[in-house]
Write an enzyme that holds these catalytic residues in place. Structure first.
Site, PDB file in Angstrom:
ATOM      1  N   ASN A  93       0.856  -1.184   0.000  1.00 29.77           N
ATOM      2  CA  ASN A  93       0.000   0.000   0.000  1.00 29.77           C
ATOM      3  C   ASN A  93       0.895   1.237   0.000  1.00 29.77           C
ATOM      4  O   ASN A  93       1.470   1.582   1.023  1.00 29.77           O
ATOM      5  CB  ASN A  93      -0.896  -0.033   1.254  1.00 29.77           C
ATOM      6  CG  ASN A  93      -1.713   1.237   1.417  1.00 29.77           C
ATOM      7  OD1 ASN A  93      -1.806   2.049   0.503  1.00 29.77           O
ATOM      8  ND2 ASN A  93      -2.298   1.403   2.591  1.00 29.77           N
ATOM      9  N   LYS A 123       0.080   4.257  -0.317  1.00 30.15           N
ATOM     10  CA  LYS A 123      -0.578   5.455   0.242  1.00 30.15           C
ATOM     11  C   LYS A 123      -0.348   6.628  -0.707  1.00 30.15           C
ATOM     12  O   LYS A 123      -0.324   6.439  -1.908  1.00 30.15           O
ATOM     13  CB  LYS A 123      -0.090   5.712   1.669  1.00 30.15           C
ATOM     14  CG  LYS A 123      -0.210   4.445   2.524  1.00 30.15           C
ATOM     15  CD  LYS A 123      -0.018   4.668   3.984  1.00 30.15           C
ATOM     16  CE  LYS A 123      -0.170   3.335   4.706  1.00 30.15           C
ATOM     17  NZ  LYS A 123      -0.142   3.461   6.156  1.00 30.15           N
ATOM     18  N   HIS A 159      -9.517   1.142   4.550  1.00 31.23           N
ATOM     19  CA  HIS A 159      -8.251   1.318   5.270  1.00 31.23           C
ATOM     20  C   HIS A 159      -8.486   2.269   6.442  1.00 31.23           C
ATOM     21  O   HIS A 159      -9.284   3.203   6.345  1.00 31.23           O
ATOM     22  CB  HIS A 159      -7.178   1.877   4.318  1.00 31.23           C
ATOM     23  CG  HIS A 159      -5.826   1.891   4.952  1.00 31.23           C
ATOM     24  ND1 HIS A 159      -5.431   2.898   5.805  1.00 31.23           N
ATOM     25  CD2 HIS A 159      -4.810   1.007   4.899  1.00 31.23           C
ATOM     26  CE1 HIS A 159      -4.208   2.618   6.241  1.00 31.23           C
ATOM     27  NE2 HIS A 159      -3.808   1.482   5.699  1.00 31.23           N
ATOM     28  N   GLU A 211      -6.941   4.692   7.563  1.00 33.25           N
ATOM     29  CA  GLU A 211      -6.755   6.128   7.283  1.00 33.25           C
ATOM     30  C   GLU A 211      -7.999   6.701   6.614  1.00 33.25           C
ATOM     31  O   GLU A 211      -8.357   7.856   6.849  1.00 33.25           O
ATOM     32  CB  GLU A 211      -5.499   6.330   6.419  1.00 33.25           C
ATOM     33  CG  GLU A 211      -4.237   6.149   7.258  1.00 33.25           C
ATOM     34  CD  GLU A 211      -3.032   5.600   6.522  1.00 33.25           C
ATOM     35  OE1 GLU A 211      -3.019   5.627   5.272  1.00 33.25           O
ATOM     36  OE2 GLU A 211      -2.102   5.117   7.200  1.00 33.25           O
ATOM     37  N   GLU A 269      -5.300  -4.795  10.510  1.00 35.65           N
ATOM     38  CA  GLU A 269      -4.272  -3.774  10.717  1.00 35.65           C
ATOM     39  C   GLU A 269      -4.591  -2.995  11.993  1.00 35.65           C
ATOM     40  O   GLU A 269      -5.373  -2.039  11.958  1.00 35.65           O
ATOM     41  CB  GLU A 269      -4.250  -2.803   9.534  1.00 35.65           C
ATOM     42  CG  GLU A 269      -3.945  -3.468   8.214  1.00 35.65           C
ATOM     43  CD  GLU A 269      -3.398  -2.467   7.216  1.00 35.65           C
ATOM     44  OE1 GLU A 269      -2.254  -2.659   6.801  1.00 35.65           O
ATOM     45  OE2 GLU A 269      -4.078  -1.488   6.884  1.00 35.65           O
ATOM     46  N   GLY A 310       2.427   2.525  10.650  1.00 37.55           N
ATOM     47  CA  GLY A 310       3.357   3.639  10.488  1.00 37.55           C
ATOM     48  C   GLY A 310       4.031   4.065  11.789  1.00 37.55           C
ATOM     49  O   GLY A 310       4.672   5.119  11.848  1.00 37.55           O
ATOM     50  N   SER A 356       3.456  -1.910  10.272  1.00 35.07           N
ATOM     51  CA  SER A 356       4.908  -1.914  10.472  1.00 35.07           C
ATOM     52  C   SER A 356       5.557  -3.266  10.156  1.00 35.07           C
ATOM     53  O   SER A 356       6.510  -3.668  10.815  1.00 35.07           O
ATOM     54  CB  SER A 356       5.258  -1.466  11.895  1.00 35.07           C
ATOM     55  OG  SER A 356       4.795  -0.144  12.121  1.00 35.07           O
TER      56      SER A 356
HETATM   57  P1  PGA Z   1       2.822   0.461   7.592  1.00 37.07           P
HETATM   58  O1  PGA Z   1       1.359   0.630   6.947  1.00 37.07           O
HETATM   59  O2  PGA Z   1       3.388  -0.823   7.059  1.00 37.07           O
HETATM   60  O3  PGA Z   1       3.578   1.685   7.129  1.00 37.07           O
HETATM   61  O4  PGA Z   1       2.647   0.426   9.067  1.00 37.07           O
HETATM   62  C1  PGA Z   1       0.505  -0.462   6.757  1.00 37.07           C
HETATM   63  C2  PGA Z   1      -0.799  -0.007   6.145  1.00 37.07           C
HETATM   64  O5  PGA Z   1      -1.301   1.068   6.548  1.00 37.07           O
HETATM   65  O6  PGA Z   1      -1.357  -0.675   5.266  1.00 37.07           O
END
Ligand code: PGA
Length: 246
Positions: free
Chosen positions: A9, A11, A93, A95, A165, A171, A210
């Site tokens: 992803n 983003k 997601h 976000e 997640e 992140g 992460s």
């Molecule tokens: P990250 O994000 O690996 O940077 O923690 C995962 C995601 O939001 O899909």
């Protein structure tokens, strides 16, 4: 036996140059026995599809509209994604749930739009830090799955992937421990048994938050973890390839 899926992803991170560079590294280093998928920003989807056309790597959108078509400025429909060659898309997601206030009803509608196009929907679920600290993690994930379990048919579930997640691990550099992640994945699978035993057994459940080369192997070794949804580390071809080979 469920195969491994490793999805990236991106983003809101990309450029024409970066997309070409990253995808040429991925296509020159095919990883066997794992389904890789990349989710670039919408502006780079066509470029990504072109770059990957002779490879087994799939391309997906990061979201889609809950509507079929019409006066929804800025939105992209599932049919458009399909039209340009996407076979996958992310839905819900954290976000988007947090910043665009996507509800469980919208997540269901988007999933349905994707399924109508015979696309694969990767539906993201996960609790916040506060929910985990208050002992509500399982309840929250159960709630996010509820409408999908009630409304989608067994047949439709064949094109649905769940990504667990935990929001506190996205992140942040903080990863759920393999034991914590496995516990939630097993719970999700037990919830899916309400659709059918076969759905519970066959649905891929990815872990995200992460994930990096250093922790992927231990996470993917868990019996109910069928791969990962990778954010930050998917922007680095070497890391993404190492995770894919885990
Ligand atoms: P990250 O994000 O690996 O940077 O923690 C995962 C995601 O939001 O899909």
């Amino acid at each position: 036996m469920r195969s491994l899926i490793v999805a990236g992803n991106w983003k809101m991170n990309a450029s024409v140059k970066m997309t070409d560079a990253l995808l040429s590294q991925l296509s020159n280093n095919a990883v066997q026995g794992v389904q890789q998928v990349v989710f670039p920003p919408a502006a780079y989807l066509s470029q990504a599809i072109k770059c990957l056309k002779d490879t087994a790597i799939k391309v997906g959108g990061q979201t889609c509209s809950e509507h079929e078509q019409g006066a929804y400025t800025g939105d992209i429909s599932a049919a458009m994604l399909k039209d340009i060659g996407c076979e996958w898309a992310l839905v819900g997601h954290s976000e988007r749930r947090a910043y665009s206030l996507e509800s469980d009803e919208q997540v269901l509608a988007k999933t349905q739009r994707l399924l109508e196009q015979s696309m694969t929907a990767v539906v993201c679920v996960g609790e916040t830090l506060q929910e985990r600290q208050q002992g509500q993690a399982f309840q929250q994930v159960k709630q996010q799955l509820k409408l999908l379990i009630e409304q989608l048919t067994e047949n439709q579930w064949q094109r649905v992937v769940i990504a667990y997640e935990p929001v506190w691990a996205i992140g942040t550099g903080e990863t759920a421990s393999p034991v914590q992640a496995q516990e939630m994945h097993a719970f999700i699978r037990s919830e899916l048994a309400a659709v059918s035993e076969q759905t519970a057994e066959q649905t891929h459940i990815l872990y995200g938050g992460s994930v990096k080369a250093a922790n992927a192997q231990e996470l993917f070794a868990q019996p109910d973890i069928d791969g990962g949804l990778i954010g930050g580390a998917s922007l680095d071809a070497t890391e993404f390839l190492a995770i894919s080979g885990s």
